[in-house]
Write a protein that holds these residues in place. Structure first.
Motif, PDB file in Angstrom:
ATOM      1  N   LYS A   1      50.412  32.776  87.585  1.00 13.95           N
ATOM      2  CA  LYS A   1      49.932  32.205  86.325  1.00 13.95           C
ATOM      3  C   LYS A   1      49.301  33.310  85.489  1.00 13.95           C
ATOM      4  O   LYS A   1      48.786  34.289  86.021  1.00 13.95           O
ATOM      5  N   ILE A   2      49.308  33.124  84.180  1.00 20.00           N
ATOM      6  CA  ILE A   2      48.746  34.123  83.272  1.00 20.00           C
ATOM      7  C   ILE A   2      47.283  34.398  83.609  1.00 20.00           C
ATOM      8  O   ILE A   2      46.856  35.548  83.679  1.00 20.00           O
TER       9      ILE A   2
ATOM     10  N   SER B   1      37.997  43.874  80.465  1.00 24.57           N
ATOM     11  CA  SER B   1      38.584  42.638  79.952  1.00 24.57           C
ATOM     12  C   SER B   1      40.092  42.829  79.841  1.00 24.57           C
ATOM     13  O   SER B   1      40.557  43.858  79.347  1.00 24.57           O
ATOM     14  N   VAL B   2      40.848  41.826  80.311  1.00 23.95           N
ATOM     15  CA  VAL B   2      42.311  41.862  80.231  1.00 23.95           C
ATOM     16  C   VAL B   2      42.788  40.537  79.656  1.00 23.95           C
ATOM     17  O   VAL B   2      42.452  39.474  80.176  1.00 23.95           O
ATOM     18  N   VAL B   3      43.557  40.620  78.556  1.00 20.02           N
ATOM     19  CA  VAL B   3      44.108  39.423  77.936  1.00 20.02           C
ATOM     20  C   VAL B   3      45.612  39.621  77.780  1.00 20.02           C
ATOM     21  O   VAL B   3      46.062  40.558  77.125  1.00 20.02           O
ATOM     22  N   LEU B   4      46.373  38.730  78.387  1.00 24.06           N
ATOM     23  CA  LEU B   4      47.833  38.786  78.334  1.00 24.06           C
ATOM     24  C   LEU B   4      48.319  37.809  77.275  1.00 24.06           C
ATOM     25  O   LEU B   4      47.893  36.659  77.244  1.00 24.06           O
TER      26      LEU B   4
ATOM     27  N   GLN C   1      46.162  43.308  76.481  1.00 23.70           N
ATOM     28  CA  GLN C   1      45.088  43.990  75.771  1.00 23.70           C
ATOM     29  C   GLN C   1      44.020  44.295  76.812  1.00 23.70           C
ATOM     30  O   GLN C   1      43.433  43.384  77.393  1.00 23.70           O
ATOM     31  N   ILE C   2      43.806  45.586  77.078  1.00 23.81           N
ATOM     32  CA  ILE C   2      42.843  46.002  78.092  1.00 23.81           C
ATOM     33  C   ILE C   2      41.675  46.695  77.401  1.00 23.81           C
ATOM     34  O   ILE C   2      41.878  47.633  76.629  1.00 23.81           O
TER      35      ILE C   2
ATOM     36  N   THR D   1      43.237  49.474  74.830  1.00 21.24           N
ATOM     37  CA  THR D   1      44.652  49.831  74.720  1.00 21.24           C
ATOM     38  C   THR D   1      45.517  48.587  74.892  1.00 21.24           C
ATOM     39  O   THR D   1      45.067  47.574  75.434  1.00 21.24           O
ATOM     40  N   LEU D   2      46.745  48.699  74.413  1.00 16.51           N
ATOM     41  CA  LEU D   2      47.761  47.670  74.633  1.00 16.51           C
ATOM     42  C   LEU D   2      48.791  48.205  75.599  1.00 16.51           C
ATOM     43  O   LEU D   2      49.253  49.343  75.441  1.00 16.51           O
ATOM     44  N   VAL D   3      49.175  47.402  76.570  1.00 14.68           N
ATOM     45  CA  VAL D   3      50.229  47.767  77.503  1.00 14.68           C
ATOM     46  C   VAL D   3      51.293  46.691  77.418  1.00 14.68           C
ATOM     47  O   VAL D   3      51.000  45.503  77.599  1.00 14.68           O
ATOM     48  N   TYR D   4      52.509  47.103  77.108  1.00 15.31           N
ATOM     49  CA  TYR D   4      53.607  46.147  77.022  1.00 15.31           C
ATOM     50  C   TYR D   4      54.225  45.976  78.393  1.00 15.31           C
ATOM     51  O   TYR D   4      54.525  46.936  79.091  1.00 15.31           O
TER      52      TYR D   4
END
Length: 139
Positions: free
Chosen positions: A62-63, A91-94, A112-113, A130-133
């Motif tokens: 799950k997300i 913080s990590v937001v997917l 978004q980390i 940073t953003l990680v794709y």
């Protein structure tokens, strides 16, 4: 004291003109390396890296579980390998993004980390984001 800027250019190293960076940028580079490294990639430091690459192709997560696992792994890695920071908060937001290539619409995810903390030697606040794709996930 100056710190090396990465990636290191081999030609610059041979000619003695290595690029340097600030203390804060050096910390940010270390955090980025922790994010993009998978476990076992660094010889002798099997726990160096993050959970992102263990979960990248998992279709059963799950997300919220993905975010929590990545957040916990990064917090542990930063506290272990980046000892110039105190009071670290990760913080990590997917989220989903749509990529339209004129033929097909692909749904991808981005993480978004954000890392906040305090520089140990100066008590100054530290902020990194940073953003990680992430490759397509089915959730």
């Amino acid at each position: 004291m100056s710190y090396l800027k990465i990636p290191i250019d081999l030609h610059s190293a041979v000619t003695g003109r290595l690029k340097r960076c600030s203390y804060e940028e050096s910390i940010a580079q270390q955090i980025m390396l922790l994010i993009v490294s998978h476990y076992g990639e660094v010889t002798g430091k099997e726990s160096y890296g993050s959970e992102i690459w263990e979960l990248e192709f998992s279709q059963l997560v799950k997300i919220s579980d993905w975010e929590n696992k990545v957040q916990e792994s990064l917090a542990q890695a930063i506290s272990r390998y980046e000892q110039r920071l105190d009071d670290v908060d990760v913080s990590v937001v997917l989220s989903e993004i749509n990529v339209d290539d004129k033929k097909n619409v692909h749904v991808r995810r981005k993480a978004q980390i954000t890392v906040k903390g305090k520089i140990r030697t100066t008590d100054q606040p530290f902020y990194f984001s940073t953003l990680v794709y992430i490759s397509p996930l089915s959730q």
